[in-house]
Design a protein around this motif. Structure first.
Motif, PDB file in Angstrom:
ATOM      1  N   MET A   1       0.851  -1.187   0.000  1.00  0.00           N
ATOM      2  CA  MET A   1       0.000   0.000   0.000  1.00  0.00           C
ATOM      3  C   MET A   1       0.888   1.238   0.000  1.00  0.00           C
ATOM      4  N   LYS A   2       0.633   2.165  -0.980  1.00  0.00           N
ATOM      5  CA  LYS A   2       1.452   3.381  -1.066  1.00  0.00           C
ATOM      6  C   LYS A   2       0.696   4.540  -0.410  1.00  0.00           C
ATOM      7  N   LEU A   3       1.289   5.135   0.618  1.00  0.00           N
ATOM      8  CA  LEU A   3       0.649   6.276   1.284  1.00  0.00           C
ATOM      9  C   LEU A   3       1.185   7.571   0.682  1.00  0.00           C
ATOM     10  N   SER A   4       0.339   8.584   0.647  1.00  0.00           N
ATOM     11  CA  SER A   4       0.779   9.867   0.091  1.00  0.00           C
ATOM     12  C   SER A   4       0.287  10.999   0.999  1.00  0.00           C
ATOM     13  N   ALA A   5       0.613  12.235   0.593  1.00  0.00           N
ATOM     14  CA  ALA A   5       0.153  13.388   1.380  1.00  0.00           C
ATOM     15  C   ALA A   5      -1.351  13.581   1.220  1.00  0.00           C
ATOM     16  N   LYS A   6      -1.944  12.842   0.255  1.00  0.00           N
ATOM     17  CA  LYS A   6      -3.400  12.971   0.048  1.00  0.00           C
ATOM     18  C   LYS A   6      -4.172  11.779   0.609  1.00  0.00           C
ATOM     19  N   THR A   7      -3.471  10.831   1.196  1.00  0.00           N
ATOM     20  CA  THR A   7      -4.137   9.625   1.701  1.00  0.00           C
ATOM     21  C   THR A   7      -5.209   9.993   2.728  1.00  0.00           C
ATOM     22  N   GLN A   8      -6.408   9.409   2.529  1.00  0.00           N
ATOM     23  CA  GLN A   8      -7.508   9.684   3.461  1.00  0.00           C
ATOM     24  C   GLN A   8      -7.580   8.589   4.530  1.00  0.00           C
ATOM     25  N   LEU A   9      -8.240   8.921   5.627  1.00  0.00           N
ATOM     26  CA  LEU A   9      -8.244   8.022   6.784  1.00  0.00           C
ATOM     27  C   LEU A   9      -9.621   7.439   7.080  1.00  0.00           C
TER      28      LEU A   9
END
Ligand code: NAP
Length: 297
Positions: A1-9
């Motif tokens: 899984m790639k997380l980014s600065a736009k990843t939602q929670l």
């Protein structure tokens, strides 16, 4: 899984949560559909619920699963309640709608889909006995009523709690006859004698519950009595899924009854929550496989 600065929670809140399979199931689903969302489990003791809800709102979480002990108290932080959540009186899923939270009860649909999946038939017209009268039993009873069960008998340690449950549901689900009994009430034998389904909605036998062995003993005493009255075709469904083969299932299998654990319910309530958060159909087979390969399952 790639997380980014736009990843939602999305997340789970409960106490305890370390045994939960929800992160495994939901992260596999987000990844499979290429959604930039991650799912975390937060252990939130009751005294920290308000702070946690404020924090999650401030951080912009988009979805939440809610488990014991917050399914009722979380209602204080919700802007709108869905019909099933109102009827059950408990919330197990929150979805962000605009600036506020809408509270749902996806256990109702999750239970029905899981049960019909293992039965391979509709439960319309069936007679069911539900052990327990807590939040999960209420969701199960609503589910059975919605699906057209002819009779739902709720048997509980505290008989007055069972009565409160059925009195609350009967006016809303008129096509089903609801009955309430205490465990030690002889009349519950008649409900058992015609049961197509016997559902354990107590936490008895759950491996994560401290003192579970003593509790299991009390449940087994009741269930051994129950077995003398049950028809041979009665199907046992345990909402518990850890251990995978629960004491309730052992009892069923030893007497030649078929039995299922609650993993299917967990999967299908999760799939419904996923749909509410993402407005996409859940990749059920991927979620099921992820749970099966998780070491804790
Ligand atoms: P709850 O609200 O605390 O209700 C517990 C019920 O169990 C009550 O009816 C209580 O009877 C009875 N009980 C507790 N200890 C007992 C004992 N020692 N002897 C006899 N009866 C006892 O719990 P819940 O939220 O309904 O959850 C019940 C179970 O369902 C939990 O194990 C939960 O993990 C499981 N669950 C599974 C799923 C799934 O997806 N598979 C979903 C939801 C819940 P009294 O009223 O007499 O105290």
């Amino acid at each position: 899984m790639k997380l980014s600065a736009k990843t939602q929670l999305c997340c789970l809140i409960g106490h305890p949560v370390s045994h939960s399979l929800s992160p495994t199931m939901h992260n596999a689903a987000f990844e499979a559909l290429g959604l930039d969302i991650c799912y975390l489990a937060f252990d939130v003791p009751p005294a920290s619920l308000s702070l946690a809800m404020e924090g999650l709102r401030a951080l912009g979480a988009i979805g939440m699963s809610v488990t014991i002990p917050h399914k009722q108290s979380v209602r204080n932080f919700i802007d709108e309640l869905d019909g099933d959540a109102l009827l059950v009186g408990a919330v197990n899923c929150l979805a962000k709608r605009g600036p506020g939270w809408v509270g749902y009860n996806t256990d109702v649909r999750g239970f029905l889909v899981a049960l019909e999946e293992v039965l391979e038939t509709s439960i319309s017209g069936m007679s069911a006995v539900v052990l327990g009268a807590g939040g999960a039993a209420r969701a199960v009873a609503v589910s059975l009523g919605r699906a057209g069960a002819s009779r739902v008998s709720v048997i509980n340690r505290a008989g007055e709690r069972a009565k409160l449950l059925v009195d609350g549901l009967q006016p809303h689900l008129e096509g089903t006859t609801f009955q309430a009994f205490a465990w030690d009430q002889a009349e519950c034998g008649d409900a058992l004698a015609t049961a197509d389904l016997l559902i354990n909605a107590t936490p008895l036998g759950m491996s994560a519950v401290a003192g579970s062995e003593a509790w299991t003993e009390s449940l087994l005493t009741f269930q051994k009595l129950a077995l003398t009255r049950l028809p041979a075709h009665t199907v046992f469904y345990d909402l518990i899924y850890a251990p995978e083969r629960t004491p309730f299932m052992e009892l069923a299998l030893a007497s030649g009854h078929s039995a299922h654990n609650g993993l299917g319910m967990l999967l299908h309530q999760g799939a419904e929550s996923f749909r509410l958060w993402t407005r996409r159909d859940a990749p059920i087979s991927i979620m099921r496989a992820a749970m099966a390969s998780d070491g804790t399952s």
